[in-house]
Design a protein around this motif. Structure first.
Motif, PDB file in Angstrom:
ATOM      1  N   SER A   1       0.832  -1.216   0.000  1.00  0.00           N
ATOM      2  CA  SER A   1       0.000   0.000   0.000  1.00  0.00           C
ATOM      3  C   SER A   1       0.859   1.256   0.000  1.00  0.00           C
ATOM      4  O   SER A   1       0.471   2.257  -0.588  1.00  0.00           O
ATOM      5  CB  SER A   1      -0.998  -0.010   1.153  1.00  0.00           C
ATOM      6  N   THR A   2       2.062   1.196   0.602  1.00  0.00           N
ATOM      7  CA  THR A   2       2.949   2.352   0.509  1.00  0.00           C
ATOM      8  C   THR A   2       3.316   2.628  -0.942  1.00  0.00           C
ATOM      9  O   THR A   2       3.241   3.767  -1.419  1.00  0.00           O
ATOM     10  CB  THR A   2       4.232   2.089   1.313  1.00  0.00           C
TER      11      THR A   2
ATOM     12  N   VAL B   1       0.337   4.104  -2.803  1.00  0.00           N
ATOM     13  CA  VAL B   1       0.129   5.521  -2.505  1.00  0.00           C
ATOM     14  C   VAL B   1       1.081   6.364  -3.328  1.00  0.00           C
ATOM     15  O   VAL B   1       0.695   7.394  -3.910  1.00  0.00           O
ATOM     16  CB  VAL B   1       0.321   5.792  -0.996  1.00  0.00           C
TER      17      VAL B   1
ATOM     18  N   GLN C   1      -0.073   9.126  -6.155  1.00  0.00           N
ATOM     19  CA  GLN C   1       0.309  10.541  -6.121  1.00  0.00           C
ATOM     20  C   GLN C   1       1.004  10.947  -7.426  1.00  0.00           C
ATOM     21  O   GLN C   1       0.764  12.032  -7.958  1.00  0.00           O
ATOM     22  CB  GLN C   1       1.251  10.818  -4.936  1.00  0.00           C
TER      23      GLN C   1
ATOM     24  N   SER D   1     -10.212   6.113 -11.284  1.00  0.00           N
ATOM     25  CA  SER D   1     -10.855   6.288  -9.975  1.00  0.00           C
ATOM     26  C   SER D   1     -10.338   5.291  -8.942  1.00  0.00           C
ATOM     27  O   SER D   1      -9.159   5.283  -8.610  1.00  0.00           O
ATOM     28  CB  SER D   1     -12.379   6.275 -10.092  1.00  0.00           C
ATOM     29  N   VAL D   2     -11.195   4.409  -8.442  1.00  0.00           N
ATOM     30  CA  VAL D   2     -10.774   3.558  -7.332  1.00  0.00           C
ATOM     31  C   VAL D   2      -9.797   2.464  -7.763  1.00  0.00           C
ATOM     32  O   VAL D   2      -9.205   1.815  -6.921  1.00  0.00           O
ATOM     33  CB  VAL D   2     -11.976   2.898  -6.644  1.00  0.00           C
TER      34      VAL D   2
ATOM     35  N   GLY E   1      -6.231   2.511  -6.353  1.00  0.00           N
ATOM     36  CA  GLY E   1      -6.183   2.039  -4.970  1.00  0.00           C
ATOM     37  C   GLY E   1      -6.329   0.537  -4.886  1.00  0.00           C
ATOM     38  O   GLY E   1      -5.743  -0.107  -4.017  1.00  0.00           O
TER      39      GLY E   1
END
Lengths: 204, 205
Positions: free
Chosen positions: B76-77, B80, B84, B98-99, B102
């Motif tokens: 997850s790091t 992210v 960005q 969109s999602v 993630g």
């Protein structure tokens, strides 16, 4: 009325599997018998129902832009939304760990039949996307978020049980050898997705 | 296993989507057009390569009981960071995805490779394995994006190919079904069919 609308919409119109293809990995791997897939469907619904409201509160009071204003006015400018992915997955992983322990204690039979897929609910896209859609669509209050979570879970449950029932019958059909198993499941899911598209624009 | 095999096998015999059936979720939802498909393919490749190397370096220090959480934190790091970067440089694509950016965290390819390979292999082998699987995933994603955009909207990367070829003048119509989500599933089903008829040993009983 708003609640019923969100509920129906998240089950049929925005069905996690047929409209967004989320949670496909376990959907394809566990859908061999109706019984196991119903167990997984219930587990996913349950995890969604717990994690989405928790993540809603987390988002509202810590992560959204300006959400920290309740701590002190000087923090009103802080925007922590870039942390939301990590926070959401941490909450989900913790809850899944707890569910796993509870299921192991109270229903060893279900625990054994779900096998590796129980811990893997943590990395089930349907659960994670429940939280992410909740954040993106900006539900007005925790009630709406909970209803949305319940609806999405039930939608996922219906989808996996339906495909499992079809796959049980498929065993008796003549399918080209290369298409057997995964291939035909993809195509059937596609056709079911087309059927579910007729719900589009549906409003209560 | 030889190093070359680590790159080569995921393209066909061990393709993450066609054979291992992992990472299907994201592959279907972002392929209505070529551009998001390419961006998604690159993002997943970057994440799976870096995560494989990092976990492989850490493999002797991770206690087995909490390995999933450790893996999730590393992945997850990285996601992210990717998120960005996408927001900074290709904002419109990032909005379109969109999602699904993630959701790379919960992409089964990443977790599957970490569990099956990086936890027990050396960093260099893990790097190659990550690269191979990332590219094997990319091939399918880009092929789907290509077909769906070309026949669904008649464009490629936004360039109106069909119009320039003058096909609309002779009665050609775009196939609206192609850009609808269910068509992605049917296309993957057909690719699997073709792939397995060429590799008979992969067929199921």
């Amino acid at each position: 009325m708003e609640y019923i609308n969100i509920f129906i919409k998240s089950i049929f119109v925005d069905n996690m599997i047929f409209a967004f293809f989320l949670g496909m990995c376990s959907y394809l791997a566990v859908s061999k018998t109706v019984k196991t897939s119903a167990g997984l469907g219930i587990a996913v619904t349950f995890v969604l129902l717990i994690t989405v409201p928790i993540n809603y509160l987390l988002n509202k009071f810590f992560l959204a832009p300006g959400a920290l204003a309740w701590l002190s006015p000087s923090l009103a400018e802080v925007d922590l939304s870039f942390l939301s992915l990590i926070m959401f997955i941490a909450v989900i992983a913790a809850i899944v760990q707890m569910v796993e322990m509870v299921v192991e204690k109270f229903s060893p039979a279900l625990y054994n039949s779900l096998g590796i897929f129980l811990p893997l609910i943590a990395v089930n896209c349907a659960v994670m996307s429940g939280s992410l859609f909740m954040q993106e669509r900006g539900y007005a209050n925790i009630g709406e978020a909970t209803v949305f979570a319940l609806g999405s879970g039930i939608g996922w449950f219906l989808a996996i049980v339906a495909i499992a029932a079809i796959r049980e019958k498929l065993r008796y059909s003549h399918i080209p050898p290369a298409l057997r198993g995964v291939g035909i499941t993809f195509i059937i899911t596609g056709l079911m997705g087309l059927a579910f598209m007729s719900f589009m624009g549906f409003k209560l | 296993m030889k190093n070359l095999d680590l790159i080569k096998l995921p393209f066909s015999k061990e393709n993450p989507i066609l054979v291992q059936v992992l990472g299907v979720c994201s592959c279907l939802a972002v392929t209505a057009q070529l551009k998001p498909a390419v961006v998604m393919a690159l993002s997943v490749t970057v994440v799976v390569v870096l995560a494989n190397v990092i976990i492989s370096l850490l493999r002797n220090t991770i206690p087995p009981r909490i390995r999933i959480i450790v893996q999730l934190v590393v992945v997850s790091t990285l996601v992210v960071l990717v998120d960005q970067v996408l927001k900074a440089y290709v904002y419109d694509v990032s909005k379109q995805l969109s999602v699904f950016v993630g959701l790379i965290i919960t992409n089964c390819i990443v977790m599957g490779r970490l569990e099956a390979f990086a936890m027990v292999q050396k960093p260099w082998a893990s790097f190659l394995d990550g690269l191979g699987n990332g590219l094997g995933y990319s091939v399918i994603l880009i092929a789907l994006g290509f077909v769906r955009e070309l026949f669904g909207s008649g464009t490629l990367w936004g360039y109106p190919v069909m119009e320039k070829l003058g096909l609309y003048g002779i009665g050609y119509e775009n196939n609206g079904l192609m850009i609808m989500p269910p068509m992605a599933l049917i296309l993957v089903g057909l690719i699997i069919w073709w792939h397995r008829s060429r590799n008979k040993d992969l067929c199921e009983k």
